[in-house]
Design a protein around this motif. Structure first.
Motif, PDB file in Angstrom:
ATOM      1  N   TRP A 144       0.820  -1.200   0.000  1.00 56.00           N
ATOM      2  CA  TRP A 144       0.000   0.000   0.000  1.00 56.00           C
ATOM      3  C   TRP A 144       0.859   1.257   0.000  1.00 56.00           C
ATOM      4  N   ASP A 145       0.342   2.273  -0.699  1.00 55.21           N
ATOM      5  CA  ASP A 145       0.986   3.583  -0.713  1.00 55.21           C
ATOM      6  C   ASP A 145       0.202   4.562   0.144  1.00 55.21           C
ATOM      7  N   SER A 146       0.898   5.572   0.643  1.00 56.36           N
ATOM      8  CA  SER A 146       0.266   6.632   1.422  1.00 56.36           C
ATOM      9  C   SER A 146      -0.436   7.628   0.504  1.00 56.36           C
ATOM     10  N   VAL A 147      -1.506   8.212   1.003  1.00 57.82           N
ATOM     11  CA  VAL A 147      -2.170   9.297   0.290  1.00 57.82           C
ATOM     12  C   VAL A 147      -1.193  10.429   0.003  1.00 57.82           C
ATOM     13  N   PHE A 148      -0.261  10.657   0.898  1.00 60.72           N
ATOM     14  CA  PHE A 148       0.677  11.760   0.752  1.00 60.72           C
ATOM     15  C   PHE A 148       1.920  11.379  -0.058  1.00 60.72           C
ATOM     16  N   GLY A 149       1.919  10.176  -0.641  1.00 59.30           N
ATOM     17  CA  GLY A 149       3.049   9.729  -1.431  1.00 59.30           C
ATOM     18  C   GLY A 149       3.967   8.812  -0.652  1.00 59.30           C
ATOM     19  N   GLY A 161      17.119  -1.513  20.209  1.00 61.06           N
ATOM     20  CA  GLY A 161      17.868  -0.837  19.169  1.00 61.06           C
ATOM     21  C   GLY A 161      17.820  -1.505  17.818  1.00 61.06           C
ATOM     22  N   GLN A 162      17.112  -2.625  17.713  1.00 61.69           N
ATOM     23  CA  GLN A 162      17.031  -3.355  16.460  1.00 61.69           C
ATOM     24  C   GLN A 162      15.810  -2.920  15.645  1.00 61.69           C
ATOM     25  N   PRO A 163      15.890  -3.004  14.309  1.00 62.55           N
ATOM     26  CA  PRO A 163      14.708  -2.736  13.493  1.00 62.55           C
ATOM     27  C   PRO A 163      13.595  -3.715  13.855  1.00 62.55           C
ATOM     28  N   GLY A 164      12.377  -3.184  13.955  1.00 58.86           N
ATOM     29  CA  GLY A 164      11.293  -4.016  14.450  1.00 58.86           C
ATOM     30  C   GLY A 164      10.093  -4.069  13.530  1.00 58.86           C
ATOM     31  N   GLN A 165       8.929  -3.919  14.120  1.00 55.80           N
ATOM     32  CA  GLN A 165       7.702  -4.010  13.367  1.00 55.80           C
ATOM     33  C   GLN A 165       7.475  -2.747  12.517  1.00 55.80           C
ATOM     34  N   TRP A 166       6.439  -2.836  11.711  1.00 57.21           N
ATOM     35  CA  TRP A 166       6.017  -1.712  10.875  1.00 57.21           C
ATOM     36  C   TRP A 166       4.636  -1.269  11.333  1.00 57.21           C
ATOM     37  N   TYR A 167       4.330   0.015  11.177  1.00 59.22           N
ATOM     38  CA  TYR A 167       2.976   0.491  11.454  1.00 59.22           C
ATOM     39  C   TYR A 167       2.401   1.156  10.214  1.00 59.22           C
ATOM     40  N   LEU A 168       1.070   1.043  10.085  1.00 61.53           N
ATOM     41  CA  LEU A 168       0.365   1.582   8.919  1.00 61.53           C
ATOM     42  C   LEU A 168       0.017   3.052   9.128  1.00 61.53           C
ATOM     43  N   HIS A 169       0.224   3.837   8.090  1.00 55.24           N
ATOM     44  CA  HIS A 169      -0.227   5.238   8.082  1.00 55.24           C
ATOM     45  C   HIS A 169      -0.697   5.550   6.667  1.00 55.24           C
ATOM     46  N   LEU A 170      -1.984   5.575   6.446  1.00 54.69           N
ATOM     47  CA  LEU A 170      -2.499   5.879   5.113  1.00 54.69           C
ATOM     48  C   LEU A 170      -2.184   7.315   4.702  1.00 54.69           C
ATOM     49  N   PHE A 171      -1.833   8.134   5.682  1.00 52.92           N
ATOM     50  CA  PHE A 171      -1.463   9.517   5.397  1.00 52.92           C
ATOM     51  C   PHE A 171       0.020   9.700   5.757  1.00 52.92           C
ATOM     52  N   ASP A 172       0.366  10.694   6.518  1.00 50.09           N
ATOM     53  CA  ASP A 172       1.762  10.952   6.825  1.00 50.09           C
ATOM     54  C   ASP A 172       2.282   9.930   7.841  1.00 50.09           C
ATOM     55  N   SER A 173       3.595   9.742   7.865  1.00 48.67           N
ATOM     56  CA  SER A 173       4.178   8.815   8.843  1.00 48.67           C
ATOM     57  C   SER A 173       3.953   9.281  10.274  1.00 48.67           C
ATOM     58  N   GLY A 232      -8.857  10.901   0.157  1.00 48.52           N
ATOM     59  CA  GLY A 232      -9.224  11.061   1.537  1.00 48.52           C
ATOM     60  C   GLY A 232      -9.137  12.488   1.980  1.00 48.52           C
ATOM     61  N   ALA A 233      -8.630  12.668   3.184  1.00 52.37           N
ATOM     62  CA  ALA A 233      -8.745  13.954   3.834  1.00 52.37           C
ATOM     63  C   ALA A 233      -8.114  15.084   3.060  1.00 52.37           C
ATOM     64  N   GLY A 234      -6.936  14.859   2.532  1.00 50.05           N
ATOM     65  CA  GLY A 234      -6.276  15.986   1.904  1.00 50.05           C
ATOM     66  C   GLY A 234      -6.336  16.013   0.402  1.00 50.05           C
ATOM     67  N   GLY A 235      -6.643  14.894  -0.233  1.00 51.12           N
ATOM     68  CA  GLY A 235      -6.680  14.860  -1.687  1.00 51.12           C
ATOM     69  C   GLY A 235      -5.311  15.141  -2.280  1.00 51.12           C
ATOM     70  N   LEU A 236      -4.253  14.517  -1.720  1.00 49.31           N
ATOM     71  CA  LEU A 236      -2.908  14.895  -2.128  1.00 49.31           C
ATOM     72  C   LEU A 236      -2.215  13.878  -3.008  1.00 49.31           C
ATOM     73  N   ALA A 237      -2.689  12.649  -3.022  1.00 48.90           N
ATOM     74  CA  ALA A 237      -1.914  11.606  -3.667  1.00 48.90           C
ATOM     75  C   ALA A 237      -2.066  11.616  -5.172  1.00 48.90           C
ATOM     76  N   ASP A 238      -1.124  10.959  -5.837  1.00 46.67           N
ATOM     77  CA  ASP A 238      -1.200  10.885  -7.285  1.00 46.67           C
ATOM     78  C   ASP A 238      -2.452  10.162  -7.738  1.00 46.67           C
ATOM     79  N   ASP A 435       2.352  23.896   3.253  1.00 45.97           N
ATOM     80  CA  ASP A 435       1.678  22.636   2.999  1.00 45.97           C
ATOM     81  C   ASP A 435       2.716  21.533   2.771  1.00 45.97           C
ATOM     82  N   PRO A 436       2.563  20.370   3.426  1.00 42.48           N
ATOM     83  CA  PRO A 436       3.506  19.267   3.210  1.00 42.48           C
ATOM     84  C   PRO A 436       3.657  18.882   1.742  1.00 42.48           C
ATOM     85  N   THR A 437       2.610  19.090   0.953  1.00 47.05           N
ATOM     86  CA  THR A 437       2.686  18.750  -0.470  1.00 47.05           C
ATOM     87  C   THR A 437       3.856  19.461  -1.143  1.00 47.05           C
ATOM     88  N   TRP A 438       4.038  20.720  -0.829  1.00 46.43           N
ATOM     89  CA  TRP A 438       5.098  21.530  -1.434  1.00 46.43           C
ATOM     90  C   TRP A 438       6.462  20.905  -1.168  1.00 46.43           C
TER      91      TRP A 438
END
Length: 586
Positions: A144-149, A161-173, A232-238, A435-438
């Motif tokens: 999946w890709d984020s709305v914000f790219g 200190g080790q790399p671990g799990q991942w969390y989902l963010h459909l928008f910004d991290s 979604g909320a911001g209408g920012l994604a490609d 705006d984060p888009t910029w």
């Protein structure tokens, strides 16, 4: 006995940071809103909707909430909110607040606890943490890709200190998604609803109302070759539904059509899942336990309109934003089609249609309706944007489009400053943009700052009356002095005067409760003509003047020759110029 006020309400959106600044720091605030409520009462609105004012690090202008039960110091205090609410109610204005249930800020106490607690914990179960793919979990859990790219997943570093799990963010991290299969999340938001309802709010605009539930197993999903999915909320994604596809330059002001299929199985696994409706039925029951008809309004980027209507069935939400209408070009056939579809779809479930032309995420309609080159929603416009068009043409079309919209049955939304005819602020300096888009696109997209510039109140005052100092979090164009409220207030032909008159006539003639009946004008295909109760409404979307007596049926000839009750531009009796709407007594 209920009034069902929400069926006919004119609701005015306030973007708090840009409405009015009471303390002079350049940022709008709740006390500033309170000080200007008299102007909104005079305008004639029924309710206000406030974009987020909660505690937030402001990575996405407050849509990243760190504390849902408090006010960010940028905007004041809970006492300031209570004072604003009391003053609004004293003036007969209801108050709707934004609610952001799909995700929180990564600075929210729950998410910080999740990071500290580690895999498998109850704290992590409130969010969508997953192990990665690949030999060492080095790959995201799905594609999946984020709305914000970029990817919709971020990997955390565990306590060792080790790399671990991942969390989902459909928008910004900085905006991790909640797991709405978790009962603790559901009870938390019931409590948040009660917190604000107990303070006296009249309802909630629900951000990303189509996104809370994800498909079981979080399967990979590849968007279709044409169109996309990540709206979604911001209408920012490609590939945001209803937000990110090229549009034809021949259609003035056209935006985009949402592309979530009418078939649930065809929808992306992160949008419009059936499980969201169970959540809103639960919320509706909670709201119905309060007096005063508290409401839920959905921001649901869903297509077609018949599917949007699923969000406003009798036991779910009261309203859903009509993005299909906002996105419709200034063309008679397209306008008739979307009005018919809207009234049919919402009427089929007993809900009112809503109408809207501008908000905090789209190019303001006085600029959008003059564009001569396709423009993608969320990209915004700026000094290097081609096809900006003629400002006078844009304002003329915007006034005509507003006069048409306010004559339709149902509820209408206005965005702060549109009653002044404000255009998009195009020439913002690059170093002022926020705006984060910029930043995410290295300046390729201008983003939404242009529709969020603080609005002008008094032409001769510091920051045009926005606040007591010259400070303004985004710079105001010098020419906005001409749009200031005090210059327009007593001017009969001003945009502000037209809005006031339209809202007054809308109430007097009960247009929001009316029934629309189309009038056929085969000899003038650029006209949109209809009756609503005692009014005849005609809009000329073409580029030539029309003699109404020659193109309207005989039974409307007398009305067509009368002096208009309302006109969006200069008209002579019976003559309708291009890009102009009139209201006539039948």
């Amino acid at each position: 006995m209920t009034s069902e006020w929400w069926r006919t309400a004119v609701i005015y959106q306030i973007y708090p940071r840009s409405f009015a600044d009471a303390n002079g720091d350049g940022m709008g605030d709740l006390a500033g809103i309170t000080s200007r409520l008299g102007a909104l009462a005079e305008l004639g609105v029924d309710a206000i909707w406030l974009s987020p004012f909660y505690t937030s690090p402001q990575h996405d202008a407050g849509y990243d909430v760190a504390d849902y039960r408090d006010v960010d110091p940028l905007f004041g205090t809970l006492a300031d909110f209570d004072a604003m609410l009391a003053e609004a109610h004293a003036r007969g204005i209801r108050v709707i607040v934004d609610l952001v249930p799909n995700h929180s800020s990564n600075e929210h106490a729950w998410f910080q606890a999740a990071l500290a607690a580690g895999p498998g914990s109850a704290e992590r179960a409130r969010y969508l943490f997953r192990d990665g793919r690949g030999a060492a979990g080095e790959l995201p859990p799905n594609n999946w890709d984020s709305v914000f790219g970029g990817p919709a997943w971020t990997r955390v570093t565990e306590a060792d200190g080790q790399p671990g799990q991942w969390y989902l963010h459909l928008f910004d991290s900085s905006q991790p998604d909640f797991d709405w299969t978790n009962d603790e999340v559901r009870e938390e938001f019931r409590d948040i609803l009660r917190f604000w309802l107990d303070r006296g709010v009249d309802g909630f605009r629900v951000d990303v109302a189509h996104g809370l539930i994800k498909a079981e197993g979080l399967p990979d999903w590849t968007p279709p070759a044409e169109g996309g999915s990540m709206g979604g909320a911001g209408g920012l994604a490609d590939d945001a539904p209803g937000a990110e596809r090229p549009v034809p330059s021949a259609e003035p002001g056209v935006a985009l059509e949402p592309d979530i299929s009418s078939e649930p199985g065809d929808a992306p696994p992160f949008w419009a899942q059936d499980g969201v409706h169970e959540i809103y039925r639960d919320w509706r029951a909670l709201l119905d336990g309060y007096s005063g008809e508290r409401i839920l309004a959905a921001e649901a980027w869903v297509d077609p309109l018949a599917r949007v209507a699923q969000w406003v069935r009798p036991d779910e939400m009261h309203q859903s934003f009509n993005f299909a209408y906002l996105e419709t070009p200034w063309r008679a056939a397209a306008l008739r089609r979307v009005v018919d579809e809207s009234l049919a779809a919402f009427g089929a479930v007993g809900a009112p249609s809503t109408w809207v032309l501008s908000n905090h995420d789209v190019v303001r309609h006085p600029t959008r309706l003059a564009l001569t080159v396709g423009n993608l929603q969320g990209h915004g416009v700026g000094p290097r944007t081609p096809g900006i068009g003629d400002p006078a043409t844009g304002l003329r079309r915007a006034r005509a489009a507003t006069a048409l919209m306010l004559a339709l049955p149902g509820s209408a939304y206005l965005y702060q400053g549109e009653e002044l005819g404000l255009p998009e602020a195009i020439d913002l300096p690059d170093d002022a943009r926020q705006d984060p888009t910029w930043f995410r696109t290295n300046g390729e997209r201008y983003g939404r700052d242009g529709c969020r510039v603080p609005i002008p109140w008094e032409a001769g005052s510091p920051s045009f009356g926005f606040g007591p100092s010259d400070a303004s979090w985004l710079p105001q164009p010098a020419e906005w002095a001409d749009y200031a409220r005090d210059r327009q207030h007593d001017a009969p032909g001003s945009t502000l005067s037209m809005y006031r008159a339209a809202l007054r006539l809308r109430r007097e003639h009960a247009l929001a409760n009316g029934t629309l009946e189309w009038i056929e004008t085969p000899d003038a295909p650029d006209l949109v003509a209809f009756t609503n109760g005692a009014l005849l409404v005609v809009a000329n979307t073409g580029d030539t003047t029309v003699s109404l007596a020659q193109v309207l049926p005989d039974e409307h000839a007398a009305a067509a020759a009368a002096q208009p009750l309302l006109a969006s531009g200069d008209v002579a009796r019976g003559i309708l110029p291009a890009d102009t709407t009139v209201w006539l007594a039948r």
